[in-house]
Design an enzyme around this catalytic site. Structure first.
Site, PDB file in Angstrom:
ATOM      1  N   HIS A  86       0.833  -1.203   0.000  1.00  0.00           N
ATOM      2  CA  HIS A  86       0.000   0.000   0.000  1.00  0.00           C
ATOM      3  C   HIS A  86       0.867   1.252   0.000  1.00  0.00           C
ATOM      4  CE1 HIS A  86       1.123  -0.396   4.195  1.00  0.00           C
ATOM      5  NE2 HIS A  86       0.743   0.859   4.397  1.00  0.00           N
ATOM      6  N   ASP A 105       0.571   5.034   1.961  1.00  0.00           N
ATOM      7  CA  ASP A 105      -0.192   5.479   3.127  1.00  0.00           C
ATOM      8  C   ASP A 105      -1.333   6.429   2.755  1.00  0.00           C
ATOM      9  OD1 ASP A 105       1.238   3.990   4.989  1.00  0.00           O
ATOM     10  OD2 ASP A 105       2.827   5.487   5.082  1.00  0.00           O
ATOM     11  N   HIS A 117       4.818   0.148   0.298  1.00  0.00           N
ATOM     12  CA  HIS A 117       5.520  -0.661   1.291  1.00  0.00           C
ATOM     13  C   HIS A 117       4.620  -1.767   1.817  1.00  0.00           C
ATOM     14  CE1 HIS A 117       3.600   2.597   3.516  1.00  0.00           C
ATOM     15  NE2 HIS A 117       3.597   1.809   4.588  1.00  0.00           N
ATOM     16  N   ARG A 120       4.717   6.328  14.111  1.00  0.00           N
ATOM     17  CA  ARG A 120       4.899   6.899  12.778  1.00  0.00           C
ATOM     18  C   ARG A 120       4.454   8.353  12.778  1.00  0.00           C
ATOM     19  NH1 ARG A 120       1.329   4.568   8.041  1.00  0.00           N
ATOM     20  NH2 ARG A 120       0.292   6.593   8.056  1.00  0.00           N
TER      21      ARG A 120
HETATM   22  C1  SIN Z   1       2.885   1.277   7.937  1.00  0.00           C
HETATM   23  O1  SIN Z   1       3.107   2.455   8.187  1.00  0.00           O
HETATM   24  O2  SIN Z   1       2.194   0.931   6.995  1.00  0.00           O
HETATM   25  C2  SIN Z   1       3.551   0.227   8.795  1.00  0.00           C
HETATM   26  C3  SIN Z   1       4.896  -0.088   8.265  1.00  0.00           C
HETATM   27  C4  SIN Z   1       5.669  -0.981   9.178  1.00  0.00           C
HETATM   28  O3  SIN Z   1       5.213  -1.250  10.297  1.00  0.00           O
HETATM   29  O4  SIN Z   1       6.760  -1.389   8.803  1.00  0.00           O
END
Ligand code: SIN
Length: 295
Positions: free
Chosen positions: A120, A122, A268, A283
């Site tokens: 995805h 973000d 990612h 985050r």
């Molecule tokens: C995310 O922000 O999508 C999670 C990424 C992660 O935990 O590595």
């Protein structure tokens, strides 16, 4: 896309551009296509203008940059994010108490789910989706819990010219409805509705001017202007295509590492292979602009 059975060299031929030297940081590429580890920097200290410009350049050249052994307070993490723009508040996910811009990323043996499993970008359901995300993992599992990152410039460039022509000018719907119920274990009640937006299938990066594929399995539901079955078929192909390992790097976390990725050209995928261990951090997400396409 079959990368193994090609008779004409690699399926995607990419020559990494030689970068001008950096004066205030070190930058070690993970692959020629995506990812670099940045060293010689302490993000808890104020950054000079030159260092800030070099970080910007390292992100533009490498799409995702990694930092090791950083020791930041929550406020320092937020302050680092603010250097790059206004901070984004997630429409659904839990945040640190009193700090709505500090999203909690946490999984342990009792978690019903972990964030970011599946490819995805973000919050691409926002009208103005985030420019970048800065994930700080404070506690990492003894092994596993890697994050995979994929270059959507590479995914776009590796398409056939016929497919590029077909996709030009198309737009797609990105829907945030899948957030419904996802954070119930944190006691978070659902909103009456979640964001939904129409974006170009190929977007032009506002800084580099390069074109990037901009559909992702997490949010993109439908290409507009074609029949439902055609949209499903094309999206299925693009989701499979973008996940080719040729376009990827994989980051092995340890405690106190940071990854900063550019959502405008990167997808990612977080691995949840470390159950029953704990992986935990925060985050900070930087607001972005409305995606556009320039031929
Ligand atoms: C995310 O922000 O999508 C999670 C990424 C992660 O935990 O590595």
């Amino acid at each position: 896309m079959d990368a193994i059975r090609s008779n004409n060299g690699p399926r995607y031929k990419h020559i990494a551009e030689t970068s001008a030297p950096y004066d205030t940081i070190t930058v070690e590429k993970l692959t020629p296509i995506i990812g670099a580890e940045v060293g010689g920097i302490d993000l808890s200290r104020p950054l000079g203008n030159r260092t800030f410009d070099e970080l910007h350049r390292a992100l533009a050249e490498n799409l995702v940059i990694f930092f090791r052994d950083q020791h930041l307070t929550e406020d320092q993490h937020l302050a680092f994010g603010r250097l790059f723009g206004e901070l984004h508040i997630h429409p659904a996910a839990p945040h640190a108490p009193g700090k709505p811009e500090l999203m909690i990323i946490h999984a342990d043996k009792d978690s019903p789910r972990a964030n970011g499993e599946g490819w995805h970008t973000d919050v691409s359901c926002d009208q103005e989706p985030p420019m970048g995300s800065i994930l700080y993992i404070r506690q990492s599992p003894p092994m596993g819990g890697d994050t995979l990152f994929a270059s959507m410039y590479a995914a776009y460039e590796a398409l056939s010219d016929r497919m590029k022509t077909y996709l030009e000018g198309l737009t797609a719907i990105h829907d945030g409805e899948h957030y419904r119920g996802q954070y119930a274990n944190y006691g978070i009640a659902d909103k009456p509705s979640y964001p939904r937006a129409e974006h170009p299938v190929v977007r032009t990066h506002p800084v580099t001017g390069k074109k990037a594929l901009y559909v992702n399995k997490g949010f993109t539901r439908r290409i507009l202007g074609v029949s439902r079955d055609e949209s499903d078929g094309i999206l299925r192909y693009l989701f499979e295509h973008m996940a080719n390992p040729l376009f990827q790097c994989r980051f092995r976390w340890c405690a106190n590492s940071i990854a900063f990725w550019d959502n405008r050209c990167v997808q990612h995928h977080a691995m949840w292979d470390y159950w029953p261990h704990i992986r935990s951090g925060h985050r900070v997400t930087v607001k972005g602009e409305r995606p556009f396409y320039r031929a």
